[in-house]
Scaffold this active site. Structure first.
Site, PDB file in Angstrom:
ATOM      1  N   TYR A 127       1.075  -1.369  -0.387  1.00 59.42           N
ATOM      2  CA  TYR A 127       0.122  -0.051   0.149  1.00 59.42           C
ATOM      3  C   TYR A 127       1.159   0.961   0.009  1.00 59.42           C
ATOM      4  O   TYR A 127       1.609   1.445   0.553  1.00 59.42           O
ATOM      5  CB  TYR A 127      -0.902   0.033   1.338  1.00 59.42           C
ATOM      6  CG  TYR A 127      -2.215  -0.777   1.198  1.00 59.42           C
ATOM      7  CD1 TYR A 127      -3.644  -0.765   0.869  1.00 59.42           C
ATOM      8  CD2 TYR A 127      -1.849  -2.092   1.941  1.00 59.42           C
ATOM      9  CE1 TYR A 127      -3.796  -1.331   0.411  1.00 59.42           C
ATOM     10  CE2 TYR A 127      -3.150  -3.067   1.577  1.00 59.42           C
ATOM     11  CZ  TYR A 127      -3.852  -2.845   1.354  1.00 59.42           C
ATOM     12  OH  TYR A 127      -5.770  -3.228   1.574  1.00 59.42           O
ATOM     13  N   TYR A 166      -0.305  -9.809   0.686  1.00 61.94           N
ATOM     14  CA  TYR A 166       0.850  -8.954   1.034  1.00 61.94           C
ATOM     15  C   TYR A 166       0.726  -9.825   2.777  1.00 61.94           C
ATOM     16  O   TYR A 166      -0.381 -10.496   2.943  1.00 61.94           O
ATOM     17  CB  TYR A 166       0.327  -7.163   1.340  1.00 61.94           C
ATOM     18  CG  TYR A 166      -0.788  -7.113   2.169  1.00 61.94           C
ATOM     19  CD1 TYR A 166      -1.225  -7.101   3.210  1.00 61.94           C
ATOM     20  CD2 TYR A 166      -1.751  -6.517   1.324  1.00 61.94           C
ATOM     21  CE1 TYR A 166      -2.061  -6.717   4.005  1.00 61.94           C
ATOM     22  CE2 TYR A 166      -3.033  -5.993   1.726  1.00 61.94           C
ATOM     23  CZ  TYR A 166      -3.565  -5.950   3.488  1.00 61.94           C
ATOM     24  OH  TYR A 166      -4.254  -5.810   3.813  1.00 61.94           O
ATOM     25  N   ARG A 176      -2.621 -11.901   3.328  1.00 60.99           N
ATOM     26  CA  ARG A 176      -3.856 -11.642   3.324  1.00 60.99           C
ATOM     27  C   ARG A 176      -4.153 -12.213   1.790  1.00 60.99           C
ATOM     28  O   ARG A 176      -3.106 -11.544   0.762  1.00 60.99           O
ATOM     29  CB  ARG A 176      -4.217 -10.179   3.277  1.00 60.99           C
ATOM     30  CG  ARG A 176      -4.142  -9.776   4.873  1.00 60.99           C
ATOM     31  CD  ARG A 176      -5.620  -9.903   5.443  1.00 60.99           C
ATOM     32  NE  ARG A 176      -6.172 -10.513   5.013  1.00 60.99           N
ATOM     33  CZ  ARG A 176      -7.454  -8.978   4.744  1.00 60.99           C
ATOM     34  NH1 ARG A 176      -7.192  -8.288   4.662  1.00 60.99           N
ATOM     35  NH2 ARG A 176      -8.762 -10.084   3.993  1.00 60.99           N
ATOM     36  N   HIS A 179      -7.307  -8.497  -2.017  1.00 61.68           N
ATOM     37  CA  HIS A 179      -8.111  -7.962  -2.006  1.00 61.68           C
ATOM     38  C   HIS A 179      -8.486  -6.598  -2.421  1.00 61.68           C
ATOM     39  O   HIS A 179      -7.551  -5.843  -2.379  1.00 61.68           O
ATOM     40  CB  HIS A 179      -8.620  -8.140  -0.990  1.00 61.68           C
ATOM     41  CG  HIS A 179      -8.145  -7.168   0.507  1.00 61.68           C
ATOM     42  ND1 HIS A 179      -6.846  -8.155   1.111  1.00 61.68           N
ATOM     43  CD2 HIS A 179      -8.185  -6.350   0.974  1.00 61.68           C
ATOM     44  CE1 HIS A 179      -6.590  -7.290   1.867  1.00 61.68           C
ATOM     45  NE2 HIS A 179      -7.181  -6.319   1.566  1.00 61.68           N
ATOM     46  N   HIS A 181     -10.510  -3.181  -0.931  1.00 62.85           N
ATOM     47  CA  HIS A 181     -11.329  -3.002  -0.089  1.00 62.85           C
ATOM     48  C   HIS A 181     -12.675  -1.736  -0.686  1.00 62.85           C
ATOM     49  O   HIS A 181     -12.329  -0.633  -1.463  1.00 62.85           O
ATOM     50  CB  HIS A 181     -10.627  -2.017   0.751  1.00 62.85           C
ATOM     51  CG  HIS A 181      -9.523  -2.277   1.942  1.00 62.85           C
ATOM     52  ND1 HIS A 181      -9.834  -2.756   3.396  1.00 62.85           N
ATOM     53  CD2 HIS A 181      -8.581  -2.840   1.841  1.00 62.85           C
ATOM     54  CE1 HIS A 181      -8.516  -3.706   3.892  1.00 62.85           C
ATOM     55  NE2 HIS A 181      -7.750  -3.911   2.574  1.00 62.85           N
TER      56      HIS A 181
HETATM   57 FE   LIG Z   1      -6.370  -4.438   2.955  1.00 61.95          FE
END
Ligand SMILES: [Fe+2]
Lengths: 261, 202
Positions: A127, A166, A176, A179, A181
């Site tokens: 991110y 990640y 994870r 995905h 959000h």
């Molecule tokens: Fe996330």
């Protein structure tokens, strides 16, 4: 949020009866099945342990503040907000994808003109956020933030890149699943939803406590997008379809199909 | 019901679709959900504007530095600019009033929203609802939003008659009532523990 420990507020209205504050007839939104949404406390997801309330939830009746909500206009959108691959001078690295779908209510009706906000990591799984420091590269051409309004038919469409998986520190070797959000307003406070869209067949599902916090397997499947070959563009981008269902309304004797909006 | 070729089925005649489940906003919500004007329910310089501030704490009493608070409320006349309000959608007399606010917490768990105090609302059986804000709280570790309400400290009589406040365990009612502050009011939110805030299923 489960509803199995609700306390009634004694509003005196039975199921399906319209609420009439001050003689006003208000719509009521259906409560979801208890296993549709995750429980607040889910010990497999460690962060819930000190953050999930331990007292039962009280029931908030659907009155004026609940059946209304912010109707945010297109003024919030920039021209390229829906295309995460065109927000910088160059193109981001990664598999280009088109993510589209409809926002519907539980009665199957489209939710038009509603703001959809998304955020995601880049193709390497990182991110653009000060708190994300794992050793994967940032992409100077990718912010990972998108906004769109649904059209009159409830449809939205984003162009982005396939997000990477990640790691996180929830449990040993925790990753994870990939995905995106999603944040949605719907047309009422009752319909506000923040969720995550996953990709079909992700091999990381089995060990992810966030995905698996949804106890109903059919509800969990509703978090997974569908590969959509009809939307895939030749020599350009893969298509994925993700329909989002917000809570529907109770039928009342005061509504019919002709003035349902 | 009249016949027409509308593909949208009438209420009550359709099988219901299951809702999409909620998932946490995670720790990186800031990139997606922060707006420069998020905390501004009313523009700077609005007469009578107040700040609603507070801190969010977890079950260990530690501030929650990665939460998002959203607010929704009526305008000072108790009206909503929304078509589902059966009194009719009415734009507020307060210029730039949005009704909606959004504030992330800082490293100390502090949030802040600039707004104007809402009016009271017509309630069931002729009993009005006291002026209030609905709050949604999102954070890492919250798999679904938490919903609570904020009531005002200078509305003792209206609060005492409020049907929602009255439905709450009297011992915990105070968790929903803000305290006065020099430029508005303050409401801390305790996610867990002996002072746990009353949260609602909507
Ligand atoms: Fe996330």
């Amino acid at each position: 949020m489960t509803t199995d420990h609700l306390r009634s507020t004694g509003s005196g209205s039975g199921p399906g009866d319209p609420v009439r504050p001050g003689g006003l007839v208000l719509p009521r939104y259906r409560h979801d099945d208890p296993d549709t949404h995750p429980p607040m406390l889910h010990p497999d997801y460690g962060s819930t342990n000190l953050r999930a309330p331990r007292q039962p939830l009280a029931l908030l009746p659907h009155r004026l503040t609940e059946i209304t909500g912010p109707l945010l206009g297109t003024g919030r959108l920039g021209e390229l907000d829906h295309d995460l691959t065109r927000q910088h001078d160059g193109e981001p690295l990664g598999q280009r994808i088109i993510v589209h779908g409809r926002v519907l209510d539980g009665n199957g009706r489209p939710v038009p003109d509603t703001l959809v906000e998304i955020w995601q990591p880049n193709a390497a799984g990182r991110y653009r956020h000060a708190g994300d420091n794992w050793p994967a590269p940032l992409d100077p051409n990718f912010t990972g933030v998108g906004r769109a309004m649904t059209d009159g038919d409830g449809h939205y469409r984003f162009v982005t890149v396939q997000p990477g998986a990640y790691p996180w520190r929830n449990h040993p070797n925790a990753w994870r699943p990939a995905h995106i959000h999603f944040s949605l307003f719907g047309r009422a406070f009752t319909q506000r939803l923040v969720t995550q869209m996953y990709f079909p067949g992700d091999p990381l599902f089995f060990q992810d406590p966030i995905f698996n916090s949804v106890r109903d397997p059919l509800a969990r499947e509703r978090l997974v997008s569908r590969y959509d070959h009809a939307v895939t563009e030749p020599e350009w981008a893969l298509g994925f379809e993700f329909d989002i269902v917000l809570r529907g309304r109770e039928a009342t004797p005061f509504e019919d199909g002709d003035d349902d909006d | 019901m009249t016949e027409r070729s509308d593909p949208t089925p009438a209420l009550g005649t359709t099988p219901t679709l299951g809702s999409t489940p909620a998932q946490t906003v995670g720790p990186y919500l800031h990139i997606g959900l922060l707006w420069p004007d998020g905390p501004e329910v009313v523009p700077d310089g609005t007469p009578g504007a107040i700040w609603i501030r507070g801190q969010i704490f977890d079950g260990a009493g530690a501030p929650v530095p990665d939460a998002l608070v959203e607010t929704w409320q009526a305008d000072p006349d108790g009206r909503f600019d929304h078509p589902d309000d059966p009194r009719g959608a009415r734009p507020s007399d307060v210029p730039g009033f949005r009704g909606f606010g959004r504030s992330a917490t800082d490293v100390d768990g502090r949030y802040g929203i600039r707004t104007v105090k809402p009016g009271s609302l017509p309630g069931p059986d002729g009993v009005p609802e006291a002026p209030h804000l609905n709050l949604s709280i999102f954070a890492r570790g919250l798999l679904h939003r938490l919903v609570t309400r904020l009531y005002f400290p200078d509305e003792e009589a209206a609060n005492a008659a409020d049907p929602v406040l009255g439905s709450v365990d009297p011992a915990r009612r105070a968790t929903l009532v803000a305290s006065p502050a020099p430029d508005g009011c303050r409401l801390d939110i305790h996610l867990q523990g002996t002072d746990e805030t009353v949260f609602f299923a909507v």
